[in-house]
Design a protein around this motif. Structure first.
Motif, short mmCIF file in Angstrom:
data_model
loop_
_atom_site.label_atom_id
_atom_site.label_comp_id
_atom_site.label_asym_id
_atom_site.label_seq_id
_atom_site.Cartn_x
_atom_site.Cartn_y
_atom_site.Cartn_z
N ASN A 46 62.81 40.71 30.89
CA ASN A 46 61.30 41.08 30.69
C ASN A 46 60.46 40.45 31.65
OD1 ASN A 46 62.22 43.02 28.74
ND2 ASN A 46 61.54 41.76 27.22
N THR A 47 60.95 40.19 32.52
CA THR A 47 60.14 39.40 33.61
C THR A 47 59.89 39.99 35.09
OG1 THR A 47 60.83 37.20 32.41
CG2 THR A 47 59.98 36.85 34.39
N LEU A 48 58.93 39.67 35.64
CA LEU A 48 58.51 40.15 36.83
C LEU A 48 58.32 38.86 37.86
CD1 LEU A 48 57.13 42.50 38.94
CD2 LEU A 48 54.95 41.69 38.16
N TYR A 49 58.76 39.00 39.05
CA TYR A 49 58.62 37.87 39.91
C TYR A 49 58.04 38.08 41.10
CZ TYR A 49 62.30 36.16 36.88
OH TYR A 49 63.08 35.77 35.95
N LEU A 50 57.11 37.12 41.85
CA LEU A 50 56.66 37.42 43.38
C LEU A 50 57.08 36.11 44.07
CD1 LEU A 50 55.06 39.17 45.00
CD2 LEU A 50 53.16 37.80 44.62
N GLU A 51 58.04 36.08 44.92
CA GLU A 51 58.44 35.25 45.90
C GLU A 51 57.55 35.15 46.98
OE1 GLU A 51 61.20 33.10 44.93
OE2 GLU A 51 60.65 31.72 46.54
N ARG B 5 56.95 30.48 43.66
CA ARG B 5 57.56 31.84 43.06
C ARG B 5 56.47 32.11 41.63
NH1 ARG B 5 63.36 33.32 40.39
NH2 ARG B 5 62.74 31.83 38.89
N LEU B 6 56.00 33.09 41.64
CA LEU B 6 55.33 33.58 40.44
C LEU B 6 56.08 34.29 39.43
CD1 LEU B 6 51.72 34.54 42.14
CD2 LEU B 6 52.59 32.38 41.46
N SER B 7 55.84 34.14 38.21
CA SER B 7 56.57 34.90 37.17
C SER B 7 55.64 35.43 36.10
CB SER B 7 57.54 33.88 36.27
OG SER B 7 58.44 33.19 37.07
#
Length: 118
Positions: free
Chosen positions: A76-81, A18-20
């Protein structure tokens, strides 16, 4: 807006990461957000995008069904699972901010390395 991506690392094929992407400086919820990636010797390519509200998403065909993009505007955070990772997913992953999910990104983060071993 300033963007700081994190969460990259080394994972075996079939694994997950998981990227943040932490945003600061401007109102995060005003922007659509993107993930791009760039592998050595290749052009930067689009991975996923999400609207300011999170209600609309789109994905590159190469990751559709395996990756999920989401955001938490309160944090204020974006994620990429990223699931079912493949060696060809190895790249530096960048987050970016744009005025819409179809606009050219205006702000870029510094990138986080993802390496998938076979």
């Amino acid at each position: 807006v300033q963007l700081q991506a994190s969460g990259g690392g080394l994972v075996q094929a079939g694994g997950s990461l998981r990227l943040s992407c932490a945003a600061s400086g401007r109102t995060f919820s005003n922007y659509a957000m993107y993930w791009f990636r760039q592998a050595p010797g290749k052009d930067r390519e689009f991975v996923a995008a999400i609207s300011w509200s999170g209600g609309s998403t789109r994905f590159a065909m190469s990751v559709k069904g395996r990756f999920t993009i989401s955001r938490d505007n309160a944090k204020n955070t974006l994620y990429l699972e990223m699931n079912s990772l493949k060696p060809e997913d190895s790249a530096v992953y960048y987050c970016a901010a744009a005025l819409s999910v179809t606009a050219t990104p205006r702000y870029w983060g510094q990138g986080t390395q993802v390496t998938v071993s076979s």
